[in-house]
Enzyme design. Structure first.
Site, short mmCIF file in Angstrom:
data_model
loop_
_atom_site.label_atom_id
_atom_site.label_comp_id
_atom_site.label_asym_id
_atom_site.label_seq_id
_atom_site.Cartn_x
_atom_site.Cartn_y
_atom_site.Cartn_z
N HIS A 85 0.83 -1.20 0.00
CA HIS A 85 0.00 0.00 0.00
C HIS A 85 0.87 1.26 0.00
O HIS A 85 0.64 2.20 -0.77
CB HIS A 85 -0.91 -0.04 1.23
N GLU A 86 1.89 1.27 0.85
CA GLU A 86 2.76 2.45 0.95
C GLU A 86 3.60 2.62 -0.31
O GLU A 86 3.87 3.76 -0.74
CB GLU A 86 3.66 2.34 2.18
N HIS A 89 1.57 4.53 -2.78
CA HIS A 89 1.67 5.97 -2.57
C HIS A 89 2.98 6.52 -3.15
O HIS A 89 2.98 7.53 -3.88
CB HIS A 89 1.65 6.29 -1.07
N ASP A 185 -6.41 8.06 4.30
CA ASP A 185 -6.39 8.31 2.87
C ASP A 185 -7.72 8.88 2.38
O ASP A 185 -7.74 9.76 1.51
CB ASP A 185 -6.08 7.01 2.12
#
Length: 325
Positions: A85-86, A89, A185
């Site tokens: 997930h990071e 980003h 988010d």
């Protein structure tokens, strides 16, 4: 398998994830972090408290599987999902010309240190890309579970439980993280969308206010059900909302200041603020480099590199000047 029982068991995991753009602490310089590896130019750090919380979490759920190794595998997979997930980003931020070179894993999840260009579209893509990773993982994790359940009659109970929990965790992280509560988010996506219509400062104020109300409601709910882990999450979110309100106020004041003509930041395109003491000389003197041509008024030494008061990026003084038409 008992939906509500799974929710209770996952309260730590689902509430664990938090992403924060533009953090104030750099992991490479903060105490208590360990550099794990570097991938695609991005350093991944682990905070020491992650191991302590991991031990506590594993102990509270030690009877969940017949073999404790599956419990460990589940916890590690949770943070693998967070890490992916990071990276979503970080890589999205880079794709729009931003900077992203660090990821920190800690007990509350992950932090991608992203600095996208000062544009609502760039901010929106940098934030939305993280949850999109979870969206892509939904068919993968559910497919693995249904494949093992339907086509592997000899699959162990532990394997099926592990695959079920991973699919459940991923969906839980997605749903929770997209709540419109700043700084999750969902809250930052809301801010980015509002930015198109009401500007950066006001959109941040609106998102932070909504987030503060949501954090207060979450704290009240956590106190009612006796979930102290959720109380900590809610208090942390409220503190970030308060910081967002402060930043919004400062940004509004900065945007209202008079600007120099014929100049703009090469990174964000904003004209420099007249009288902003954004440069600091080696002698300790702070001054407005645009009024002095980059020369320190105290010792007269010069520096060609100037930081921007809006985006904090540094550029050569000559690059600020716009050509005359």
């Amino acid at each position: 398998m008992g939906f509500m029982r799974k929710v209770k068991e996952l309260r730590g995991a689902v509430y664990n994830h938090h992403n924060m753009a533009h953090p104030s602490v750099t992991p490479g310089t903060s105490p208590g972090t360990i550099r794990l590896f570097r991938f695609a130019g991005i350093d991944v750090f682990l905070h020491w408290s992650w191991g302590l919380v991991a031990i506590l979490e594993l102990q509270t759920r030690k009877d969940h599987y017949q073999s404790p190794l599956w419990n460990l595998a589940e916890y590690l997979t949770l943070f693998l999902i967070v890490l992916l997930h990071e990276f979503g980003h970080s890589l999205a931020c880079r794709s729009v010309g931003g900077r992203a070179d660090r990821i920190l894993l800690w007990p509350l999840g992950g932090v991608a240190y992203v600095d996208p260009p000062r544009r609502p579209g760039a901010m929106l893509w940098s934030i939305a890309a993280g949850p999109l990773v979870n969206v892509l993982l939904v068919p993968v994790t559910l497919g693995m579970y249904f494949f093992a359940d339907r086509l592997l009659p000899g699959a162990s109970r532990d394997l099926l439980e592990y695959l079920y929990m991973i699919a459940f965790i991923n969906i839980g992280l997605l749903v929770f993280n997209m709540l419109p509560i700043y700084p999750l988010d969902g809250g930052q996506v809301l801010q980015s969308i509002l930015w198109f219509f009401v500007g950066q400062a006001r959109s941040l104020a609106i998102a932070a206010t909504i987030g503060f109300i949501g954090a207060a409601a979450g704290c009240g709910l956590a106190l009612y059900i006796g979930d102290w882990w959720l109380v900590i999450i809610a208090i942390f979110a409220a503190s970030r909302c308060r910081e967002g309100m402060r930043q919004s106020k400062n940004l509004s004041a900065l945007l209202s200041q008079p600007r120099y003509g014929g100049m703009k930041c090469p990174s964000c395109g904003e004209a420099p603020v007249i009288g902003a003491v954004i440069a600091r000389c080696a002698c300790g003197q702070r001054f407005d480099p645009f009024s002095t041509g980059g020369a320190c008024p105290s010792c007269r030494s010069t520096s060609g590199v100037v930081p921007c008061a809006m985006c904090n990026r540094t550029s050569e003084l000559g690059a600020w000047r716009t050509p005359m038409l």
